[in-house]
Design a protein around this motif. Structure first.
Motif, mmCIF file in Angstrom:
data_model
loop_
_atom_site.group_PDB
_atom_site.id
_atom_site.type_symbol
_atom_site.label_atom_id
_atom_site.label_comp_id
_atom_site.label_asym_id
_atom_site.label_seq_id
_atom_site.Cartn_x
_atom_site.Cartn_y
_atom_site.Cartn_z
ATOM 1 N N LEU A 101 1.135 -1.191 0.003
ATOM 2 C CA LEU A 101 0.015 0.085 -0.180
ATOM 3 C C LEU A 101 0.944 1.257 -0.039
ATOM 4 O O LEU A 101 2.073 1.238 0.522
ATOM 5 C CB LEU A 101 -0.920 0.158 1.470
ATOM 6 N N SER A 105 -1.880 5.611 2.189
ATOM 7 C CA SER A 105 -2.684 4.537 2.281
ATOM 8 C C SER A 105 -2.781 3.659 3.559
ATOM 9 O O SER A 105 -1.799 3.612 4.311
ATOM 10 C CB SER A 105 -2.743 3.721 0.998
ATOM 11 N N LEU A 201 -7.217 6.299 0.970
ATOM 12 C CA LEU A 201 -7.357 4.980 0.350
ATOM 13 C C LEU A 201 -7.242 4.028 1.417
ATOM 14 O O LEU A 201 -6.095 4.087 2.001
ATOM 15 C CB LEU A 201 -6.371 5.142 -0.742
HETATM 16 N N1 URA Z 1 -3.901 2.054 -5.544
HETATM 17 C C1 URA Z 1 -2.904 3.078 -5.045
HETATM 18 O O1 URA Z 1 -2.841 4.190 -6.111
HETATM 19 N N2 URA Z 1 -2.511 2.935 -3.891
HETATM 20 C C2 URA Z 1 -2.690 2.014 -3.189
HETATM 21 O O2 URA Z 1 -2.109 2.370 -1.934
HETATM 22 C C3 URA Z 1 -3.185 1.085 -3.396
HETATM 23 C C4 URA Z 1 -3.762 0.780 -4.632
#
Ligand code: URA
Length: 234
Positions: A101, A105, A201
């Motif tokens: 990640l 995120s 995210l």
């Molecule tokens: N897609 C992204 O852009 N970031 C992530 O951390 C996971 C999937």
């Protein structure tokens, strides 16, 4: 067997490291701290390290709720890594994240020392689904949803496989995305094609196994055998 021998086998460490774990008060036998390495124990005893049940395992599989600001790596010169958050419980294991990640995120990161398992679940042809809750800086549009379903072509020409996106909030800015492949910064780049930015995210599940709601950011637990088998598609 002696407690220090048992701990050396279950924590995969040397006898002297095992004695250190015991003497520092991190090991309990049937609920009571035991600081005696020569204590006799058997499989009927409940032995815990740092409050977690400790049994010998060939491999370790962990579910971590990654906090913001932590990097998905085993070591890093500047930042705290996901492995730094769990390593103390497995002093001799060579742990690594099976899938990444971004630093900003949050959510489910699977940490293991089973290279074959990681290779298998990350193989592009396996298509292990991963589900994310995403906050956008602009509402989801029908065009984005149709584009995701057809397979987005990124700015560099990479053609992605179909993905699902659905709105979770009335304002259309909180969405759920299901991916079946893993490309660097994939979700940010997919929304970027439509001029949309990602504010947050969070990975909610891997291979149909949801992140345990009881885990606060930074907390982790071992996956059950059933969860490991589910993610591996067994
Ligand atoms: N897609 C992204 O852009 N970031 C992530 O951390 C996971 C999937």
């Amino acid at each position: 067997m002696r407690l220090d021998k048992y701990m050396a086998e279950s924590a995969q460490c040397t006898r002297s490291e095992s004695r250190e774990l015991i003497r520092s008060g991190r090991v309990t036998v049937n609920g009571a701290v035991c600081k005696r390495p020569d204590q006799q124990v058997s499989e009927v005893d409940d032995i815990c390290l740092d409050g977690r049940s400790s049994t010998h395992q060939d491999f370790v599989y962990l579910m971590l709720n990654k906090p913001q600001g932590v990097v998905s790596a085993s070591t890093d010169r500047h930042d705290t890594t996901v492995v730094d958050l769990v390593q103390a419980a497995y002093p001799r294991r060579e742990l690594f994240p099976a899938g990444r990640l971004d630093k900003t995120s949050t959510g489910f990161v699977l940490i293991t020392d089973d290279g074959a398992f990681a290779h298998d679940i990350l193989a592009p042809k396996r298509h292990v689904p991963k589900t994310y809750r995403v906050t956008l800086d602009t509402p989801l549009t029908a065009g984005m949803a149709a584009g995701f379903a057809a397979g987005v072509t990124l700015a560099d020409g990479t053609k992605l496989s179909p993905a699902e996106v659905t709105a979770l909030s009335d304002d259309g800015r909180t969405v759920r995305v299901v991916l079946h492949q893993g490309v660097y910064h994939q979700i940010k780049r997919m929304f970027g094609v439509y001029g949309a930015g990602v504010d947050a995210l969070h990975r909610e599940s891997i291979g149909g196994v949801p992140l345990d709601q009881a885990l606060a950011p930074g907390q982790w637990r071992e996956l059950t055998g059933e969860e490991v088998a589910r993610i591996a598609g067994r």
